[in-house]
Structure formats: structure tokens, C-alpha cells
Design an enzyme around this catalytic site. Structure first.
Site, PDB file in Angstrom:
ATOM      1  N   LYS A 114     -14.024   9.090   3.195  1.00  0.00           N
ATOM      2  CA  LYS A 114     -14.032   8.594   4.382  1.00  0.00           C
ATOM      3  C   LYS A 114     -14.347   9.402   5.598  1.00  0.00           C
ATOM      4  O   LYS A 114     -14.310   9.003   6.631  1.00  0.00           O
ATOM      5  CB  LYS A 114     -12.829   7.515   4.653  1.00  0.00           C
ATOM      6  N   SER A 120      -9.726   0.703  12.386  1.00  0.00           N
ATOM      7  CA  SER A 120      -9.566   1.969  12.839  1.00  0.00           C
ATOM      8  C   SER A 120     -11.138   2.488  13.238  1.00  0.00           C
ATOM      9  O   SER A 120     -11.294   3.166  14.391  1.00  0.00           O
ATOM     10  CB  SER A 120      -8.934   2.793  11.900  1.00  0.00           C
TER      11      SER A 120
HETATM   12  N1  COA Z   1      -4.847  -4.465  10.785  1.00  0.00           N
HETATM   13  C1  COA Z   1      -5.621  -3.839  11.134  1.00  0.00           C
HETATM   14  N2  COA Z   1      -6.781  -3.162  10.388  1.00  0.00           N
HETATM   15  C2  COA Z   1      -6.458  -2.779   9.082  1.00  0.00           C
HETATM   16  C3  COA Z   1      -5.664  -3.601   8.566  1.00  0.00           C
HETATM   17  C4  COA Z   1      -4.640  -4.420   9.412  1.00  0.00           C
HETATM   18  N3  COA Z   1      -3.725  -5.110   8.889  1.00  0.00           N
HETATM   19  N4  COA Z   1      -5.589  -3.314   7.142  1.00  0.00           N
HETATM   20  C5  COA Z   1      -6.664  -2.551   6.943  1.00  0.00           C
HETATM   21  N5  COA Z   1      -7.263  -2.319   8.140  1.00  0.00           N
HETATM   22  C6  COA Z   1      -8.379  -1.315   8.323  1.00  0.00           C
HETATM   23  C7  COA Z   1      -8.020  -0.156   8.421  1.00  0.00           C
HETATM   24  O1  COA Z   1      -8.097   0.239   9.855  1.00  0.00           O
HETATM   25  C8  COA Z   1      -9.474   0.420   7.834  1.00  0.00           C
HETATM   26  O2  COA Z   1     -10.585   0.317   8.939  1.00  0.00           O
HETATM   27  P1  COA Z   1     -11.693   1.465   8.741  1.00  0.00           P
HETATM   28  O3  COA Z   1     -12.173   1.390   7.433  1.00  0.00           O
HETATM   29  O4  COA Z   1     -12.607   0.770   9.761  1.00  0.00           O
HETATM   30  O5  COA Z   1     -11.271   2.793   9.081  1.00  0.00           O
HETATM   31  C9  COA Z   1      -9.858  -0.522   6.687  1.00  0.00           C
HETATM   32  O6  COA Z   1      -9.010  -1.537   7.110  1.00  0.00           O
HETATM   33  C10 COA Z   1      -9.394  -0.328   5.317  1.00  0.00           C
HETATM   34  O7  COA Z   1      -8.446   0.647   5.424  1.00  0.00           O
HETATM   35  P2  COA Z   1      -6.934   0.950   4.663  1.00  0.00           P
HETATM   36  O8  COA Z   1      -6.388  -0.410   4.607  1.00  0.00           O
HETATM   37  O9  COA Z   1      -6.293   2.110   5.236  1.00  0.00           O
HETATM   38  O10 COA Z   1      -7.715   1.241   3.449  1.00  0.00           O
HETATM   39  P3  COA Z   1      -8.440   2.070   2.573  1.00  0.00           P
HETATM   40  O11 COA Z   1      -9.489   1.300   1.952  1.00  0.00           O
HETATM   41  O12 COA Z   1      -8.962   3.128   3.540  1.00  0.00           O
HETATM   42  O13 COA Z   1      -7.560   2.719   1.506  1.00  0.00           O
HETATM   43  C11 COA Z   1      -6.069   3.138  -0.276  1.00  0.00           C
HETATM   44  C12 COA Z   1      -6.903   2.431   0.578  1.00  0.00           C
HETATM   45  C13 COA Z   1      -5.504   4.225   0.406  1.00  0.00           C
HETATM   46  C14 COA Z   1      -5.042   2.226  -0.503  1.00  0.00           C
HETATM   47  C15 COA Z   1      -6.695   3.592  -1.665  1.00  0.00           C
HETATM   48  O14 COA Z   1      -7.980   4.229  -1.295  1.00  0.00           O
HETATM   49  C16 COA Z   1      -6.093   4.272  -2.588  1.00  0.00           C
HETATM   50  O15 COA Z   1      -4.949   3.867  -3.378  1.00  0.00           O
HETATM   51  N6  COA Z   1      -5.995   5.814  -2.387  1.00  0.00           N
HETATM   52  C17 COA Z   1      -5.399   6.566  -3.244  1.00  0.00           C
HETATM   53  C18 COA Z   1      -6.170   7.067  -4.631  1.00  0.00           C
HETATM   54  C19 COA Z   1      -6.033   6.239  -5.553  1.00  0.00           C
HETATM   55  O16 COA Z   1      -5.239   5.594  -6.254  1.00  0.00           O
HETATM   56  N7  COA Z   1      -7.278   5.376  -6.128  1.00  0.00           N
HETATM   57  C20 COA Z   1      -7.631   4.457  -6.860  1.00  0.00           C
HETATM   58  C21 COA Z   1      -7.039   2.998  -6.055  1.00  0.00           C
HETATM   59  S1  COA Z   1      -7.217   1.662  -7.504  1.00  0.00           S
END
Ligand code: COA
Length: 171
Positions: free
Chosen positions: A44, A138
Site C-alpha cells: 500500500k 485513511s
Molecule cells: N472506519 C474508517 N475507515 C476504515 C474502517 C473503519 N471502521 N475500517 C477500515 N477502514 C479503511 C482504512 O482506513 C483503509 O482505508 P484506505 O485503504 O483508504 O487507506 C481501508 O478501510 C482498509 O484498510 P484496513 O482496514 O487497514 O485494511 P487493509 O486492507 O489495509 O489491511 C490487513 C488488512 C492488515 C488485515 C491484511 O492486509 C493483513 O492481514 N495483513 C497481514 C498479512 C497477512 O496475513 N495477509 C494474508 C491475509 S488473508
């Protein structure tokens, strides 16, 4: 005596928003210990380093932590590697994710299905985002800030100052 329930709330948190805080507040109401797992997520290309993101979360958590009963704890920890391994290392079997809209569902369902294949003993539960934070993400907050828009109400003043500083250093 009842076992301590430890939940892990993972995300990129680049940076933490009031939407994330809404989910954290709901999550700590149902678990004893909440670990906010801050994923490196280099795919990201985050604006802030993992350490900076952890520090911002720790800062924003302070008012909530002060209101917690003594047996409840919240901590922010960097997550590098597989989420399910991290969850096990934290002696948890519970992943917590927020759902903002139907559009979140497909991706969240896929993530939880993959995690459940990797670790059938770990469950994911979803908490609904409060209506007034549902539109926050975000990346949108960063974009509004970059264009000098007002983001108070979406992130804390501390986080806002960090985003402003980031763009100032690059102009
Ligand atoms: N309110 C406001 N915004 C929210 C939110 C909420 N309740 N929930 C999620 N968001 C937003 C975030 O700000 C983010 O916005 P952006 O993409 O514009 O920056 C977006 O939604 C999604 O982000 P996030 O919830 O941080 O999830 P992600 O998709 O970035 O990360 C992980 C997901 C970290 C859980 C995943 O990548 C992971 O598990 N990583 C570890 C490695 C792994 O095990 N991978 C295999 C997984 S199957």
C-alpha cells in the site's frame, strides 16, 4: 474464573482515523484485551512508517484507555508477517474487523475465509461502523488534507498535524 478474551484488530492504520477509533471502542467493550495490529503493508506504500503509525495510535488511545476498568487493556503492536501467526503469538483466537458498508463485505469475507483456511481455530468477527464514521477512509483523509481541506472530525488534531507536517516537508 472466566478466561481472558484477547482480540486482535488488524489494519494498516495509515493513519488511524475516527472510524478506526469507533471500532476500537466497540471492540474493547466485548473483549478484555485488544491488540491493535499495525500491518507493515508495503504493497500500500504507506505514508507513515509502522513505528509512526503505532505512535499515533498510542497517542489517540490515551483518552479511551483512561476510561477502561483495570482488567481491560489495549495495546498497539507492529505486525510483520502473517496475521494468523501474529494472533497465535498473542495467545488469541479472535480477529476483529469493522464493516462500513456492503462494499466492504466481499473483501472482508475473502480475508476471513483465507485466514480461516490458514488457521481454522481462529475466528473473525465483524463490528458495524457507526453511521457517522462510515464514509471515512485513511486515503480520503490524506487526499483532503493534501488539498488543504478540513479533516477535523475525521482524525484527531494530533494525526492531522502529522499529515500536514508530511505534506509541508514535501512541498
Ligand atoms: N472506519 C474508517 N475507515 C476504515 C474502517 C473503519 N471502521 N475500517 C477500515 N477502514 C479503511 C482504512 O482506513 C483503509 O482505508 P484506505 O485503504 O483508504 O487507506 C481501508 O478501510 C482498509 O484498510 P484496513 O482496514 O487497514 O485494511 P487493509 O486492507 O489495509 O489491511 C490487513 C488488512 C492488515 C488485515 C491484511 O492486509 C493483513 O492481514 N495483513 C497481514 C498479512 C497477512 O496475513 N495477509 C494474508 C491475509 S488473508
Amino acid at each position: 474464573m472466566r478466561a481472558v478474551v484477547i482480540g486482535v484488530y488488524p489494519g494498516t492504520f495509515d493513519p488511524i482515523t475516527n472510524g478506526h477509533m469507533d471500532i476500537i471502542t466497540k471492540a474493547i467493550a466485548v473483549v478484555d484485551v485488544l491488540i491493535v495490529a499495525v500491518a507493515a503493508n508495503i504493497t500500500k506504500s504507506p505514508m507513515f512508517s509502522v513505528d509512526e503509525r503505532v505512535k499515533m495510535i498510542e497517542h489517540d488511545l490515551q483518552p479511551l484507555i483512561k476510561t477502561l476498568p483495570s482488567h481491560k487493556k489495549i495495546a498497539a503492536i507492529a505486525l510483520d508477517g502473517l496475521l494468523v501467526d501474529f494472533v497465535r503469538n498473542q495467545k488469541s483466537n479472535l480477529i476483529i474487523r469493522g464493516l462500513r458498508a456492503v462494499s466492504d463485505f466481499e473483501y472482508e469475507f475473502q480475508l476471513s475465509a483465507m485466514n480461516s483456511k490458514l488457521a481454522p481455530d481462529i475466528q473473525t468477527i465483524f463490528l458495524p461502523a457507526t453511521e457517522k464514521t462510515q464514509f471515512i477512509a485513511s486515503s480520503i483523509v490524506k487526499e483532503v488534507c493534501r488539498l488543504n481541506g478540513n479533516v477535523s472530525g475525521f482524525v484527531s488534531p494530533f494525526v492531522e498535524s502529522k499529515i500536514v507536517e508530511y505534506y509541508k516537508n514535501r512541498s
